[in-house]
Every structure is written in structure tokens, then in C-alpha cells.
Design an enzyme around this catalytic site. Structure first.
Site, short mmCIF file in Angstrom:
data_model
loop_
_atom_site.label_atom_id
_atom_site.label_comp_id
_atom_site.label_asym_id
_atom_site.label_seq_id
_atom_site.Cartn_x
_atom_site.Cartn_y
_atom_site.Cartn_z
N PHE A 135 0.86 -1.20 0.00
CA PHE A 135 0.00 0.00 0.00
C PHE A 135 0.89 1.24 0.00
O PHE A 135 1.78 1.37 0.84
CB PHE A 135 -0.92 0.03 1.23
CG PHE A 135 -1.83 1.24 1.20
CD1 PHE A 135 -3.06 1.19 0.54
CD2 PHE A 135 -1.45 2.43 1.80
CE1 PHE A 135 -3.88 2.31 0.49
CE2 PHE A 135 -2.27 3.56 1.74
CZ PHE A 135 -3.48 3.49 1.09
N ASP A 220 9.22 2.51 1.55
CA ASP A 220 8.10 3.33 2.00
C ASP A 220 7.97 3.20 3.51
O ASP A 220 7.51 2.17 4.02
CB ASP A 220 6.82 2.87 1.29
CG ASP A 220 5.59 3.71 1.69
OD1 ASP A 220 5.67 4.44 2.69
OD2 ASP A 220 4.57 3.61 0.99
N LYS A 249 2.76 10.50 7.95
CA LYS A 249 2.01 10.13 9.16
C LYS A 249 2.53 10.82 10.44
O LYS A 249 2.13 11.93 10.71
CB LYS A 249 1.93 8.61 9.28
CG LYS A 249 1.06 8.03 8.14
CD LYS A 249 0.47 6.67 8.40
CE LYS A 249 -0.67 6.40 7.42
NZ LYS A 249 -0.40 5.39 6.42
C1 PLP Z 1 -0.78 5.60 4.88
C2 PLP Z 1 0.24 5.15 3.92
C3 PLP Z 1 0.49 5.86 2.73
C4 PLP Z 1 -0.35 7.02 2.28
O1 PLP Z 1 -0.30 8.08 3.17
P1 PLP Z 1 -1.43 9.23 3.10
O2 PLP Z 1 -0.91 10.29 4.03
O3 PLP Z 1 -2.69 8.60 3.55
O4 PLP Z 1 -1.50 9.69 1.68
C5 PLP Z 1 1.54 5.44 1.93
N1 PLP Z 1 2.30 4.39 2.27
C6 PLP Z 1 2.08 3.69 3.39
C7 PLP Z 1 2.98 2.54 3.72
C8 PLP Z 1 1.05 4.03 4.25
O5 PLP Z 1 0.82 3.30 5.34
#
Ligand code: PLP
Length: 399
Positions: A135, A220, A249
Site C-alpha cells: 500500500f 516506503d 504520518k
Molecule cells: C498511509 C500510507 C500511505 C499514504 O499516506 P497518506 O498520508 O494517507 O496519503 C503510503 N504508504 C504507506 C505505507 C502508508 O501506510
């Protein structure tokens, strides 16, 4: 309080919100540390943790003070100027990540988007290899790297030349990564994809393949960063050196903010190939400076590691004790997942009734993402609530 109750916030949101979120019947109005309160004044132990944005706890006093101070000085300052808060944050963040540069933005998807664009720009290649169950966000580039068909299918066609390989399968990655590959994108623990930790050997192997074939290695850390897994960044568990690292985040203590850390192998970027109005805004930078200080001063990475060990010791045997309901328990630090045999939705609802808010990860994984400041006694409460819900569900299944 009376004024609050006189307005039906739930009805207002239901009438006018976009409709893209499935919401729980709960109006949250206040937070402190690892607690949240609803509009009726009920307190909850928070294992949603702002979906990963609240690692330092809700309304941490140092973050609040930094925001309040900066709010009276300067709110907007696009990156056509230099700025004091931004300069200090860039220094702090790049030192923390041991990566020389960073692009500042406002969310995780934007940080991923930046990483993908920088990788294409730097390598002059077009292909991206991502993983199944990965994701990476909802914008078109990040979505193209995201695996879940129900997020992708309504928006086809997406960006071309993206492929998804099985996670934790180095042979599959080896077959997919070629001289055309701009970037390989992976999470150290797949968060939304079900709390699935990667093997260290797999991650090291991916990094080596990238180096060998001239692709950039993007880790990521949007969900795993800032102490969540027991290290400041999860890739430090395996001594990796990402070329690009999107974070967001919890970077700014709960204020919307993101960054893409940039390694040496990326080379020079050029003015005008990317940018965003609010990127590196002084308010977010001040909040991020304070949040990072809190993470370091309170040693929250070590705390996440210790509390993660506590949870695993406490709940690791759920598959044995609740064989009919629980398939597996897994996680890293305080990114904790309980894979159920049935759906997670009724479990979340029953936990809420017991004063515990938690998250799903897919349809059948219960995900705990508490602020790292949570008290061990509160995690014990959470463990008891989970046991009690599983007992209740087990009894219901037998009836
Ligand atoms: C939450 C998340 C995203 C996206 O972040 P947003 O601030 O919601 O756009 C991307 N990568 C990972 C691993 C995430 O958990």
C-alpha cells in the site's frame, strides 16, 4: 459541552461528507496521549493512533507549544524563499535518516509520488516494481504502486509499466527487476496489507538487486517510520540504505506533513520538475521539529520495541488459545496484527463497546497502532478486551 451535544455532528457529516469513508458511529472531539474522548465524554484507549499519525501521543504538549508559537509568527512561506524552521527541519531530518537531502510535502501519497517521479527522472527509466499487498497511497502514481484491486480497478487505466511481484519472494523480484527498472518500492512491514513483516534477507536481496541493475531502492516508511517498529526507521532493523524514503504520518506529531528523503544515488534534481505550495510550510516544519525532538528525548523507539515485546508475550499464543478464531499473530514493535479466521469488523465493534479503538488491515486482520506513549497497563487492558471479545465470539459460534 451542552452546545456540543445540541449539534448532531454525525448527521451533518453523513449529509455532506464525500461518501468515500465507511465511518463508525462515534464522534471524537478530544485526545490526550493514548486516550480519545467522544462527544458524550466517554474515554477510549486509542489503538488507531491517528492511523499512524499519533506516535508521540495526541496533543503532545511540546508539539502543541511549537504549533502555537509558530502560528503567531509565520504560517505560509512557499519554497521560493528560504525559511528558518525549514532549514532546521531539513538538517534534523536528514541527520536522523542519514540521507543527505529531502523533499517536503503534505502527506504519504505525495511523498511516494515524489519518490516515483525522482526515480524516473534520475534513472531515465520507466518501469516500477512493487509488491503484492503493498500500500502506497491513493493518488494516481502511488495508487499504481498499490496492489489492492478494489482501490485500483475503478480508476483504470493507471500509470503504465508498474508490476506487482509476490512479497518476500526474492526469486520473483530477481525475474522482474531489469535494466529498464527505475525503482523497486517496498514496505519493511506491509501495514494496510495485513501487518506483514518482510524478511531481512529479502530486503537486503532487493537492495542488492537494485544496486546491481541500476534501479533505485524505495523503502516506503510512511507507516513504519518515526519509532513505530522499535527503531526510528524500520529499515534500520536490517541495516538497509534506501535511495528514496517516503515518510509522513507521524513526522509532525499529527499535523499534515510528509517528506521524501533522497540518497546519494539519486543524483542532482532540477528546479521545476516537482513542487507543492504547502511543502515545507513553517507551521508543519515547527511541528515536525518538536515531534522529532519528543521521539528522541522520550526514546519512543525503544519504548515501542519493549511494548511490542510485551504485546507479543501477552497475545502471541492467541492462535493456540483461540484456535477457532485466530490464525496468526505478527508484527514489529507497536505495529501489531492479529489475523482472524473470520471478519474483523465485528471484533472492532465489540472492542469499541469495551472502550478500545482499533484498526483493520484488510478484511480479517485486527491492527493495533497505539501512540508509542501508551502505558503498559493500558495495553494490558487492550489485551484483556481482545481476549474477552474472542471468548464472546467463540461462544456465539458454538451456539
Ligand atoms: C498511509 C500510507 C500511505 C499514504 O499516506 P497518506 O498520508 O494517507 O496519503 C503510503 N504508504 C504507506 C505505507 C502508508 O501506510
Amino acid at each position: 459541552m451542552t452546545e456540543r451535544l445540541s449539534v448532531d455532528y454525525m448527521a451533518l457529516e453523513a449529509a455532506h461528507s464525500s461518501g468515500v469513508y465507511a465511518k463508525r458511529a462515534l464522534t471524537i472531539v478530544r485526545g490526550e496521549g493514548a486516550y480519545l474522548w467522544d462527544a458524550e465524554g466517554n474515554r477510549y484507549i486509542d489503538c488507531v493512533g491517528g492511523q499512524g499519525a499519533a506516535n508521540v501521543g495526541h496533543c503532545h504538549p511540546k508539539v502543541v507549544a511549537a504549533i502555537q508559537a509558530q502560528a503567531g509568527v509565520l504560517l505560509s512561506c512557499p519554497e521560493l524563499f528560504y525559511n528558518d524552521q525549514r532549514a532546521l527541519l531539513l538538517q534534523k531530518l536528514t541527520r536522523l535518516a542519514a540521507m543527505p537531502r529531502a523533499f517536503l510535502c503534505n502527506s504519504g501519497a505525495e511523498a511516494v509520488e515524489a519518490a516515483l517521479k525522482f526515480a524516473k527522472f534520475a534513472t531515465k527509466r520507466t518501469e516500477v516494481v512493487a509488491t503484492m499487498r503493498g500500500f502506497h497511497g491513493r493518488t494516481m502514481g502511488a495508487l499504481s504502486a498499490t496492489w489492492e484491486p478494489k482501490y485500483r480497478e475503478p480508476f483504470a487505466p493507471l500509470v503504465p509499466n508498474y508490476q506487482h511481484v509476490p512479497f518476500n519472494d526474492l526469486a520473483a523480484a530477481e525475474a522482474a527487476i531489469t535494466e529498464q527498472t527505475a525503482a523497486v518500492l517496498v514496505e519493511v512491514v506491509q501495514g494496510e496489507g495485513g501487518v506483514r513483516p518482510a524478511d531481512g534477507d529479502y530486503l537486503r536481496g532487493l537492495q542488492a538487486l537494485c544496486r546491481e541493475r541500476g534501479a533505485l531502492f524505495i523503502v516506503d516508511e510512511v507507516q513504519t517510520g518515526f519509532g513505530r517498529t522499535g527503531r526510528m526507521f524500520a529499515h534500520q532493523h536490517y541495516a538497509l540504505a534506501p535511495d528514496l524514503m517516503p515518510v509522513a504520518k507521524s513526522i509532525a506529531g499529527g499535523v499534515p506533513f510528509g517528506a521524501c528523503l533522497i540518497g546519494e544515488r539519486v543524483g542532482a534534481l532540477q528546479p521545476a520538475i516537482h513542487g507543492t505550495t504547502f511543502g515545507g510550510n513553517p507551521l508543519g516544519c515547527a511541528a515536525a521539529l518538536a515531534a522529532i525532538d519528543v521521539l528522541i528525548e522520550e526514546d519512543l523507539s525503544a519504548r515501542a520495541a519493549a511494548l511490542g515485546d510485551f504485546l507479543m508475550a501477552r497475545l502471541g499464543d492467541l492462535p493456540r488459545r483461540f484456535r477457532a478464531q485466530v490464525r496468526e499473530v505478527r508484527g514489529l514493535g507497536l505495529l501489531f496484527g492479529i489475523e482472524l479466521r473470520g471478519k474483523v469488523a465485528p471484533v472492532l465493534k465489540a472492542l469499541q463497546a469495551r472502550g478500545v479503538l482499533a484498526l483493520p488491515a484488510g478484511l480479517n486482520v485486527l491492527r493495533l497502532l497505539p501512540p508509542l506513549v501508551i502505558a503498559q497497563a493500558d495495553l494490558e487492558q487492550v489485551a484483556r478486551a481482545i481476549e474477552s471479545v474472542l471468548e464472546e465470539l467463540g461462544a456465539a459460534a458454538i451456539e
